[in-house]
Design a protein around this motif. Structure first.
Motif, PDB file in Angstrom:
ATOM      1  N   ILE A 138      -3.475   4.750   0.631  1.00 56.57           N
ATOM      2  CA  ILE A 138      -2.948   5.506   1.767  1.00 56.57           C
ATOM      3  C   ILE A 138      -3.711   5.136   3.039  1.00 56.57           C
ATOM      4  O   ILE A 138      -3.122   4.973   4.115  1.00 56.57           O
ATOM      5  N   ASN A 139      -5.024   4.998   2.932  1.00 54.85           N
ATOM      6  CA  ASN A 139      -5.831   4.615   4.097  1.00 54.85           C
ATOM      7  C   ASN A 139      -5.469   3.209   4.584  1.00 54.85           C
ATOM      8  O   ASN A 139      -5.375   2.968   5.797  1.00 54.85           O
ATOM      9  N   ILE A 140      -5.282   2.292   3.646  1.00 51.70           N
ATOM     10  CA  ILE A 140      -4.904   0.926   4.012  1.00 51.70           C
ATOM     11  C   ILE A 140      -3.539   0.918   4.698  1.00 51.70           C
ATOM     12  O   ILE A 140      -3.333   0.228   5.704  1.00 51.70           O
TER      13      ILE A 140
ATOM     14  N   LEU B 299      12.259   6.555   3.890  1.00 51.34           N
ATOM     15  CA  LEU B 299      10.807   6.431   3.806  1.00 51.34           C
ATOM     16  C   LEU B 299      10.107   7.660   4.390  1.00 51.34           C
ATOM     17  O   LEU B 299       9.105   8.131   3.835  1.00 51.34           O
ATOM     18  N   TYR B 300      10.645   8.183   5.492  1.00 52.19           N
ATOM     19  CA  TYR B 300      10.046   9.365   6.105  1.00 52.19           C
ATOM     20  C   TYR B 300      10.122  10.572   5.178  1.00 52.19           C
ATOM     21  O   TYR B 300       9.166  11.357   5.067  1.00 52.19           O
ATOM     22  N   VAL B 301      11.265  10.746   4.520  1.00 53.79           N
ATOM     23  CA  VAL B 301      11.431  11.891   3.621  1.00 53.79           C
ATOM     24  C   VAL B 301      10.465  11.788   2.448  1.00 53.79           C
ATOM     25  O   VAL B 301       9.814  12.780   2.066  1.00 53.79           O
ATOM     26  N   ILE B 302      10.357  10.594   1.859  1.00 58.51           N
ATOM     27  CA  ILE B 302       9.411  10.397   0.757  1.00 58.51           C
ATOM     28  C   ILE B 302       7.989  10.715   1.219  1.00 58.51           C
ATOM     29  O   ILE B 302       7.212  11.365   0.503  1.00 58.51           O
ATOM     30  N   TRP B 303       7.648  10.245   2.397  1.00 57.74           N
ATOM     31  CA  TRP B 303       6.302  10.463   2.941  1.00 57.74           C
ATOM     32  C   TRP B 303       6.021  11.948   3.149  1.00 57.74           C
ATOM     33  O   TRP B 303       4.967  12.451   2.754  1.00 57.74           O
ATOM     34  N   LEU B 304       6.973  12.670   3.752  1.00 60.98           N
ATOM     35  CA  LEU B 304       6.773  14.100   3.999  1.00 60.98           C
ATOM     36  C   LEU B 304       6.673  14.879   2.687  1.00 60.98           C
ATOM     37  O   LEU B 304       5.821  15.766   2.551  1.00 60.98           O
TER      38      LEU B 304
ATOM     39  N   SER C 132       0.832  -1.208   0.000  1.00 57.40           N
ATOM     40  CA  SER C 132       0.000   0.000   0.000  1.00 57.40           C
ATOM     41  C   SER C 132       0.865   1.257   0.000  1.00 57.40           C
ATOM     42  O   SER C 132       0.509   2.270  -0.621  1.00 57.40           O
ATOM     43  N   PHE C 133       2.015   1.213   0.689  1.00 63.99           N
ATOM     44  CA  PHE C 133       2.913   2.366   0.716  1.00 63.99           C
ATOM     45  C   PHE C 133       3.484   2.632  -0.680  1.00 63.99           C
ATOM     46  O   PHE C 133       3.495   3.763  -1.149  1.00 63.99           O
ATOM     47  N   VAL C 134       3.958   1.577  -1.333  1.00 64.53           N
ATOM     48  CA  VAL C 134       4.544   1.737  -2.666  1.00 64.53           C
ATOM     49  C   VAL C 134       3.517   2.280  -3.646  1.00 64.53           C
ATOM     50  O   VAL C 134       3.773   3.245  -4.380  1.00 64.53           O
ATOM     51  N   PHE C 135       2.317   1.682  -3.631  1.00 68.65           N
ATOM     52  CA  PHE C 135       1.286   2.113  -4.574  1.00 68.65           C
ATOM     53  C   PHE C 135       0.771   3.507  -4.229  1.00 68.65           C
ATOM     54  O   PHE C 135       0.646   4.372  -5.095  1.00 68.65           O
ATOM     55  N   GLY C 136       0.488   3.724  -2.950  1.00 66.94           N
ATOM     56  CA  GLY C 136      -0.091   5.005  -2.535  1.00 66.94           C
ATOM     57  C   GLY C 136       0.873   6.156  -2.663  1.00 66.94           C
ATOM     58  O   GLY C 136       0.552   7.204  -3.233  1.00 66.94           O
ATOM     59  N   VAL C 137       2.104   5.993  -2.157  1.00 62.27           N
ATOM     60  CA  VAL C 137       3.068   7.078  -2.197  1.00 62.27           C
ATOM     61  C   VAL C 137       3.524   7.352  -3.626  1.00 62.27           C
ATOM     62  O   VAL C 137       3.738   8.502  -4.005  1.00 62.27           O
ATOM     63  N   PHE C 138       3.685   6.304  -4.433  1.00 59.69           N
ATOM     64  CA  PHE C 138       4.047   6.527  -5.828  1.00 59.69           C
ATOM     65  C   PHE C 138       2.977   7.362  -6.518  1.00 59.69           C
ATOM     66  O   PHE C 138       3.279   8.273  -7.301  1.00 59.69           O
ATOM     67  N   GLY C 139       1.720   7.066  -6.194  1.00 57.94           N
ATOM     68  CA  GLY C 139       0.634   7.843  -6.785  1.00 57.94           C
ATOM     69  C   GLY C 139       0.653   9.295  -6.348  1.00 57.94           C
ATOM     70  O   GLY C 139       0.209  10.185  -7.084  1.00 57.94           O
ATOM     71  N   LEU C 140       1.198   9.552  -5.155  1.00 60.47           N
ATOM     72  CA  LEU C 140       1.292  10.929  -4.668  1.00 60.47           C
ATOM     73  C   LEU C 140       2.516  11.643  -5.233  1.00 60.47           C
ATOM     74  O   LEU C 140       2.435  12.796  -5.656  1.00 60.47           O
ATOM     75  N   THR C 141       3.663  10.955  -5.232  1.00 64.88           N
ATOM     76  CA  THR C 141       4.911  11.615  -5.613  1.00 64.88           C
ATOM     77  C   THR C 141       4.934  12.052  -7.079  1.00 64.88           C
ATOM     78  O   THR C 141       5.581  13.044  -7.422  1.00 64.88           O
TER      79      THR C 141
ATOM     80  N   GLY D  32      -7.598  13.131   1.575  1.00 62.16           N
ATOM     81  CA  GLY D  32      -8.535  12.537   0.634  1.00 62.16           C
ATOM     82  C   GLY D  32      -9.236  13.546  -0.244  1.00 62.16           C
ATOM     83  O   GLY D  32      -9.673  13.221  -1.354  1.00 62.16           O
ATOM     84  N   THR D  33      -9.330  14.797   0.228  1.00 60.41           N
ATOM     85  CA  THR D  33     -10.013  15.831  -0.558  1.00 60.41           C
ATOM     86  C   THR D  33      -9.163  16.363  -1.704  1.00 60.41           C
ATOM     87  O   THR D  33      -9.689  17.007  -2.623  1.00 60.41           O
ATOM     88  N   VAL D  34      -7.854  16.130  -1.669  1.00 57.91           N
ATOM     89  CA  VAL D  34      -6.974  16.678  -2.713  1.00 57.91           C
ATOM     90  C   VAL D  34      -6.360  15.601  -3.598  1.00 57.91           C
ATOM     91  O   VAL D  34      -5.730  15.922  -4.601  1.00 57.91           O
ATOM     92  N   VAL D  35      -6.520  14.326  -3.218  1.00 57.95           N
ATOM     93  CA  VAL D  35      -5.991  13.238  -4.037  1.00 57.95           C
ATOM     94  C   VAL D  35      -7.015  12.884  -5.102  1.00 57.95           C
ATOM     95  O   VAL D  35      -8.149  12.519  -4.787  1.00 57.95           O
ATOM     96  N   ALA D  36      -6.601  12.992  -6.354  1.00 51.98           N
ATOM     97  CA  ALA D  36      -7.548  12.797  -7.456  1.00 51.98           C
ATOM     98  C   ALA D  36      -7.979  11.342  -7.602  1.00 51.98           C
ATOM     99  O   ALA D  36      -9.124  11.051  -7.936  1.00 51.98           O
ATOM    100  N   SER D  37      -7.088  10.420  -7.353  1.00 54.36           N
ATOM    101  CA  SER D  37      -7.374   9.012  -7.567  1.00 54.36           C
ATOM    102  C   SER D  37      -7.946   8.367  -6.310  1.00 54.36           C
ATOM    103  O   SER D  37      -7.350   8.438  -5.240  1.00 54.36           O
ATOM    104  N   ASP D  38      -9.098   7.723  -6.458  1.00 52.42           N
ATOM    105  CA  ASP D  38      -9.694   7.007  -5.326  1.00 52.42           C
ATOM    106  C   ASP D  38      -8.835   5.828  -4.910  1.00 52.42           C
ATOM    107  O   ASP D  38      -8.743   5.495  -3.718  1.00 52.42           O
TER     108      ASP D  38
END
Length: 413
Positions: A282-284, A235-240, A160-169, A270-276
């Motif tokens: 990220i929630n998972i 991981l923390y830096v990527i997350w921030l 979930s971190f790889v998929f979610g954070v990649f989608g954000l970065t 959740g209000t600013v992330v375009a992809s559900d």
């Protein structure tokens, strides 16, 4: 004092494996508190603060290794502290270890209850009770059950971190990341309040003795610790960067107003992330991180309580007594005093300075007075390094309490 034993195996475990163990101990639900705690310092100063913390916490683990080298490989933190610093200091150190474990269980219980309230429509206190009884039953059952559940949760977190954070970065807004709209903004003065939360995010020190026994020597354990803390920092830096690249600095106001509670942060994100799908990932990750940390910390406190009160861990009645002493106080406090997530993690960080910075520095200073201390593994830098670690620990605890008293500046969005 006993002499050091040597490893009997010809093939030692890999450094990668040890580094992953340390990283998994560090990375947990504390990670979810870093964005809110770092909102005032924002990107540059937050990264500097956690990088400094990572460096100090890595060295403090090395100081423990140096102190432990005078003892058998199966030695414990408790044994070394008692021998070098005395029973009174050891009792205080153990008290802070229990306090940190208890306050973390309290924070996880409150946060998970709020998340379940939003997803299942339950009242938060009811959700907290259900969460504690279900999750803690794994700890009550056996360490093996915790092992199996932890493997599943860690795999879930990674995916979930790889998929979610990649989608954000891939969609980071540089103007938000650098807070371009706020040219006159002040950042450095808020970094001090971040340090207790950052320190909690690198709290692996109860595993140092295990790492030493794992490799049968101090030097490989040293590099495993460095590898693990480096992975955690990465991981923390990527997350921030992912969070600060999607939320404006001002948007953290509602999150901070609610005590930095994880459910509020996830709601705003959740209000600013375009992809559900990214939002769900990220929630998972958040749910898995809290659950994994709750079970991991719970097991540590469970074993500590059983040893402290000499409960029979082999019988159902003995394990039930230990379960009640471990999980009921944090649950009751969560129901009566639902403080914010950041506040609770901050208190844990202030107390954790004792056994992650102050005690390691004192241990190595005392150990260096023993015969043979100059041989074998020695942390470079002479007395300067332990005194620097000691100063950092004291300063971090002081910063926390000054922040609580509103003497240090606190960012409110």
């Amino acid at each position: 004092m006993t002499t050091v034993t040597t490893a009997t195996t010809t093939k030692q475990p890999s450094l990668v494996g040890g580094a992953c163990i340390i990283a998994s101990v560090c990375v947990g639900a504390g990670m979810l508190g870093l964005p809110s705690a770092g909102a005032g310092a924002w990107t540059v100063w937050s990264v500097l603060a956690i990088a400094l913390t990572m460096a100090v916490m890595t060295v403090s683990g090395w100081l423990l290794l140096e102190a432990f080298k005078l003892y058998d490989l199966n030695v414990s933190f408790n044994t070394v502290t008692s021998d070098l610093l005395g029973e009174k200091v050891n009792a205080f150190n153990n008290l802070t270890v229990y306090f940190v474990g208890g306050i973390l269980l309290y924070a996880y219980t409150t946060s998970f209850g709020l998340i379940l309230q939003g997803s299942l429509g339950l009242e938060s206190k009811t959700a907290s009770v259900l969460f504690v009884f279900i999750a803690s039953s794994v700890v009550w059952h056996s360490t093996r059950a915790v092992d199996r559940i932890s493997v599943v949760l860690i795999c879930t977190m990674l995916l979930s971190f790889v998929f979610g954070v990649f989608g954000l970065t891939v969609h980071v807004d540089f103007s938000l990341l650098m807070d371009v709209a706020n040219q006159q903004g002040e950042y450095a003065k808020y970094a001090m309040a971040l340090l207790p939360i950052a320190l909690t995010s690198f709290g692996y020190h109860h595993s140092v003795a295990s790492m030493r026994a794992y490799y049968g020597e101090e030097r490989k354990a040293k590099y495993a610790i460095l590898g693990g803390t480096s992975i955690a920092l990465f991981l923390y830096v990527i997350w921030l960067v992912s969070i600060f690249g999607h939320l404006s600095r001002d948007s953290f106001g509602p999150v901070i107003e609610q005590g930095g509670n994880v459910d509020v942060l996830l709601g705003v994100l959740g209000t600013v992330v375009a992809s559900d799908k990214v939002s769900q990932a990220i929630n998972i990750f958040s749910v898995s991180a809290i659950l994994s940390s709750f079970i991991g910390v719970g097991l540590g406190v469970f074993d500590y309580i059983a040893d402290l009160f000499h409960f029979d861990n082999r019988s159902k009645s003995g394990r039930t007594k230990t379960w009640a002493a471990t999980f009921m106080p944090p649950l009751v406090l969560s129901l009566l005093f639902p403080f914010g997530f950041i506040l609770a993690i901050g208190y844990a960080g202030a107390a954790a300075t004792v056994w992650t910075c102050i005690i390691p520095a004192l241990l190595v200073l005392k150990a260096r007075q023993r015969k043979g201390a100059e041989q074998g593994f020695v942390v470079a830098g002479g007395k300067l390094i332990p005194y620097a670690v000691l100063l950092f620990g004291v300063a971090t605890a002081v910063f926390h309490f000054l922040t609580m008293l509103d003497i240090l500046p606190v960012f409110k969005g």
